[in-house]
Design a protein around this motif. Structure first.
Motif, PDB file in Angstrom:
ATOM      1  N   MET A 168       0.892  -1.403  -0.071  1.00  0.00           N
ATOM      2  CA  MET A 168       0.205  -0.598   0.179  1.00  0.00           C
ATOM      3  C   MET A 168       0.562   1.269  -0.292  1.00  0.00           C
ATOM      4  SD  MET A 168      -2.862   1.050   2.339  1.00  0.00           S
ATOM      5  CE  MET A 168      -3.583  -0.953   3.098  1.00  0.00           C
ATOM      6  N   GLU A 169       0.294   2.054  -0.818  1.00  0.00           N
ATOM      7  CA  GLU A 169       1.299   3.769  -0.497  1.00  0.00           C
ATOM      8  C   GLU A 169       0.265   4.496  -0.401  1.00  0.00           C
ATOM      9  OE1 GLU A 169       4.385   6.245  -3.906  1.00  0.00           O
ATOM     10  OE2 GLU A 169       3.290   4.497  -4.749  1.00  0.00           O
ATOM     11  N   ILE A 170       0.763   5.455   0.452  1.00  0.00           N
ATOM     12  CA  ILE A 170       0.247   6.237   0.979  1.00  0.00           C
ATOM     13  C   ILE A 170       0.935   7.487   1.049  1.00  0.00           C
ATOM     14  CG2 ILE A 170      -0.646   7.233   2.815  1.00  0.00           C
ATOM     15  CD1 ILE A 170      -1.543   4.943   4.223  1.00  0.00           C
ATOM     16  N   LEU A 171       0.604   8.244   0.053  1.00  0.00           N
ATOM     17  CA  LEU A 171       1.079   9.295  -0.822  1.00  0.00           C
ATOM     18  C   LEU A 171       1.203  10.679   0.612  1.00  0.00           C
ATOM     19  CD1 LEU A 171      -0.371   9.958  -4.281  1.00  0.00           C
ATOM     20  CD2 LEU A 171       2.292   8.721  -2.817  1.00  0.00           C
ATOM     21  N   ASP A 172      -0.199  11.074   1.598  1.00  0.00           N
ATOM     22  CA  ASP A 172       0.032  12.310   2.121  1.00  0.00           C
ATOM     23  C   ASP A 172      -1.055  12.330   2.593  1.00  0.00           C
ATOM     24  OD1 ASP A 172      -1.368  13.074   0.330  1.00  0.00           O
ATOM     25  OD2 ASP A 172      -0.220  14.719  -0.453  1.00  0.00           O
ATOM     26  N   THR A 173      -1.127  13.552   3.475  1.00  0.00           N
ATOM     27  CA  THR A 173      -3.238  13.828   4.330  1.00  0.00           C
ATOM     28  C   THR A 173      -3.720  14.430   3.153  1.00  0.00           C
ATOM     29  OG1 THR A 173      -2.007  14.216   6.345  1.00  0.00           O
ATOM     30  CG2 THR A 173      -3.793  14.389   6.318  1.00  0.00           C
ATOM     31  N   ASP A 174      -4.082  13.773   2.445  1.00  0.00           N
ATOM     32  CA  ASP A 174      -4.677  14.786   1.064  1.00  0.00           C
ATOM     33  C   ASP A 174      -5.757  15.412   1.838  1.00  0.00           C
ATOM     34  OD1 ASP A 174      -6.075  13.912  -1.634  1.00  0.00           O
ATOM     35  OD2 ASP A 174      -7.807  14.699  -0.267  1.00  0.00           O
ATOM     36  N   HIS A 175      -7.275  15.196   2.830  1.00  0.00           N
ATOM     37  CA  HIS A 175      -7.757  16.230   3.376  1.00  0.00           C
ATOM     38  C   HIS A 175      -8.258  15.819   5.028  1.00  0.00           C
ATOM     39  CE1 HIS A 175     -11.089  13.175   1.936  1.00  0.00           C
ATOM     40  NE2 HIS A 175     -11.301  13.627   3.445  1.00  0.00           N
ATOM     41  N   ILE A 176      -8.802  17.235   5.905  1.00  0.00           N
ATOM     42  CA  ILE A 176      -9.678  15.877   6.796  1.00  0.00           C
ATOM     43  C   ILE A 176     -10.713  16.002   6.234  1.00  0.00           C
ATOM     44  CG2 ILE A 176      -7.649  16.642   8.461  1.00  0.00           C
ATOM     45  CD1 ILE A 176      -8.540  18.344   9.527  1.00  0.00           C
ATOM     46  N   GLU A 177     -12.034  15.685   7.021  1.00  0.00           N
ATOM     47  CA  GLU A 177     -12.912  16.224   7.174  1.00  0.00           C
ATOM     48  C   GLU A 177     -13.657  16.668   8.250  1.00  0.00           C
ATOM     49  OE1 GLU A 177     -18.077  15.295   5.340  1.00  0.00           O
ATOM     50  OE2 GLU A 177     -15.893  13.499   5.504  1.00  0.00           O
ATOM     51  N   MET A 178     -14.665  17.372   8.902  1.00  0.00           N
ATOM     52  CA  MET A 178     -14.777  18.155  10.114  1.00  0.00           C
ATOM     53  C   MET A 178     -16.155  18.118  10.174  1.00  0.00           C
ATOM     54  SD  MET A 178     -12.008  20.980  11.974  1.00  0.00           S
ATOM     55  CE  MET A 178     -12.819  20.431  13.505  1.00  0.00           C
ATOM     56  N   PHE A 179     -17.001  16.989  11.219  1.00  0.00           N
ATOM     57  CA  PHE A 179     -18.172  16.803  11.664  1.00  0.00           C
ATOM     58  C   PHE A 179     -18.478  18.174  12.867  1.00  0.00           C
ATOM     59  CE2 PHE A 179     -18.899  12.114  10.023  1.00  0.00           C
ATOM     60  CZ  PHE A 179     -18.195  12.714   8.979  1.00  0.00           C
ATOM     61  N   VAL A 180     -19.522  19.222  12.116  1.00  0.00           N
ATOM     62  CA  VAL A 180     -19.828  20.132  13.308  1.00  0.00           C
ATOM     63  C   VAL A 180     -21.485  20.321  12.704  1.00  0.00           C
ATOM     64  CG1 VAL A 180     -17.732  21.211  12.064  1.00  0.00           C
ATOM     65  CG2 VAL A 180     -19.651  21.812  10.366  1.00  0.00           C
ATOM     66  N   GLY A 181     -21.781  21.158  14.020  1.00  0.00           N
ATOM     67  CA  GLY A 181     -23.026  21.856  13.571  1.00  0.00           C
ATOM     68  C   GLY A 181     -23.323  22.460  13.195  1.00  0.00           C
ATOM     69  N   ASP A 182     -23.145  23.534  12.505  1.00  0.00           N
ATOM     70  CA  ASP A 182     -22.976  24.268  11.609  1.00  0.00           C
ATOM     71  C   ASP A 182     -21.827  24.597  10.573  1.00  0.00           C
ATOM     72  OD1 ASP A 182     -23.261  26.559   9.785  1.00  0.00           O
ATOM     73  OD2 ASP A 182     -24.610  27.230  11.633  1.00  0.00           O
ATOM     74  N   ALA A 183     -22.107  23.846   8.935  1.00  0.00           N
ATOM     75  CA  ALA A 183     -20.772  24.144   8.298  1.00  0.00           C
ATOM     76  C   ALA A 183     -20.283  25.287   7.927  1.00  0.00           C
ATOM     77  CB  ALA A 183     -20.874  23.450   7.394  1.00  0.00           C
ATOM     78  N   ARG A 184     -21.250  26.602   7.711  1.00  0.00           N
ATOM     79  CA  ARG A 184     -21.443  27.329   7.261  1.00  0.00           C
ATOM     80  C   ARG A 184     -21.015  28.384   8.495  1.00  0.00           C
ATOM     81  NH1 ARG A 184     -26.719  27.672   3.626  1.00  0.00           N
ATOM     82  NH2 ARG A 184     -25.996  26.531   1.697  1.00  0.00           N
ATOM     83  N   GLN A 185     -21.170  28.627   9.481  1.00  0.00           N
ATOM     84  CA  GLN A 185     -20.765  29.191  10.572  1.00  0.00           C
ATOM     85  C   GLN A 185     -18.888  28.335  10.567  1.00  0.00           C
ATOM     86  OE1 GLN A 185     -21.557  31.391  12.570  1.00  0.00           O
ATOM     87  NE2 GLN A 185     -20.024  31.703  13.586  1.00  0.00           N
ATOM     88  N   ALA A 186     -18.707  27.165  10.681  1.00  0.00           N
ATOM     89  CA  ALA A 186     -17.927  26.937  10.857  1.00  0.00           C
ATOM     90  C   ALA A 186     -16.088  26.958   9.977  1.00  0.00           C
ATOM     91  CB  ALA A 186     -17.470  25.211  11.292  1.00  0.00           C
TER      92      ALA A 186
END
Length: 364
Positions: free
Chosen positions: A1-19
């Motif tokens: 398995m070749e893992i290159l990098d941290t592609d992204h993080i996903e945060m679960f939040v109460g209000d995505a637009r406010q965050a």
């Protein structure tokens, strides 16, 4: 398995637009796209943020039974997915599952206007999962067809002070450290590159660092020593209700300018006693950044065999006082501020003590 990098993080939040507004206002992120039911993301609203090589997807559930809603109800806002860039998602997925990872989502193709991204998702630690991501085009599309890239990523400017995700720090329940290290070694091919026992007053904790062979993904794993007095790791585990990402460290190439800029925008950082700087050069030798610039800002310094490292920790902006951010500026150093970790936890302990005092006062 070749893992290159941290592609992204996903945060679960109460209000995505406010965050999103908060992260753009304080850390200088840009909104790159949005998605929701109208783009095929049923039951959720997502906002994609970016800055240089960093991508953060903020997701809120639109109903109580959505995965993001359940996460926020138990843990509060936090990192729920850490994406790994891969060269071959289907092969990596099959290898991970064969090694014991639990399937969260089978390989899936996102295609739109000639762009293709393949993803799959498997278990990580606690309620945090890993999204394997294979990008075959360099057109900046995140999830073609699912995230409408309403604002194309612009070329970075000097105002973009954050460059990459340096590492993630993860709090684990007592007894979970070694099994978690073994899981990442077995499933993802990570290697343990560092370990230490940390004492802060009457508190104690064990830390081990695992890293992908590429060096593109690094996790600092920490568990409390239950034989010692309870401290902030125990507080995180209680308030977060289980294992989770305590902080994400963002790399910067000019930490003094970054701290000054973000402070002016309203971000608060952990305080460092002035006495820390009295013996700094006697302890470490000459440092690249003048102490007169570091001391007023509370920036910590460490040195290893490869060079120097400058770091500072932001105060949590979350109601549970759990997740927070770190800024890190590496002048060749490869380690994680061994001598600064007690200073971090002492500073966080003072912050948490102030919160407890305020809470007790309100109860009284």
């Amino acid at each position: 398995m070749e893992i290159l990098d941290t592609d992204h993080i996903e945060m679960f939040v109460g209000d995505a637009r406010q965050a999103a507004r908060q992260l753009c206002a304080t850390l200088g992120f840009h909104v790159y796209g949005q998605g929701g039911p109208e783009t095929g993301l049923a039951g959720q609203r997502s906002v994609l943020l970016g800055q240089r090589d960093i991508r953060i997807l903020l997701t809120s559930g639109l109903s109580g039974d959505h995965r993001a809603s359940r996460y926020v109800a138990q843990h509060g806002d936090g990192v729920a997915v850490v994406g790994f860039g891969c060269t071959d998602v289907e092969a990596a997925f099959a290898e991970a599952v064969a090694a014991g990872a639990v399937v969260v989502e089978a390989p899936r193709r996102f295609e739109h206007d000639g762009s293709t991204v393949v993803t799959a998702e498997v278990s990580g630690f606690g309620d945090v999962t890993h999204r394997l991501v294979q990008r075959t085009t360099g057109d900046g599309q995140f999830l073609p067809g699912a995230i409408d890239m309403s604002v194309a990523p612009e070329a970075p400017t000097d105002a973009d002070l954050l460059h990459t995700i340096d590492h993630a720090a993860i709090c684990l329940q007592a007894g979970e450290l070694d099994p978690t290290v073994q899981y990442y070694e077995r499933v993802f091919g990570f290697t343990m590159i560092f370990q230490e026992y940390i004492e802060v007053g009457e508190q104690g904790m064990q830390s081990k660092v695992v890293q992908s062979p590429s060096g593109g993904v690094t996790f600092t794993l920490i568990q409390p020593d239950l034989s010692r007095r309870a401290g902030q790791i125990d507080d995180f585990l209680a308030w977060h209700e289980g294992a989770g990402v305590q902080h994400i460290a963002y790399s910067t190439h000019d930490i003094v300018t970054a701290v000054r800029t973000f402070s002016a925008r309203g971000m608060e950082f952990a305080e460092t006693p002035t006495s820390y700087y009295d013996m700094l050069e006697a302890r470490l030798g000459p440092v690249d950044v003048p102490v007169a610039q570091l001391s007023p800002l509370g920036i910590l310094v460490d040195r290893d065999h490869w060079g120097q490292m400058y770091q500072i920790f932001a105060k949590s902006m979350h109601i549970r006082r759990t997740y927070f951010s770190e800024l890190i500026d590496r002048h060749g150093a490869r380690t994680f501020g061994t001598s600064n970790i007690p200073a971090l936890y002492a500073a966080k302990e003072r912050e948490l003590a102030a919160v407890r005092d305020t809470t007790d006062g309100l109860r009284g």
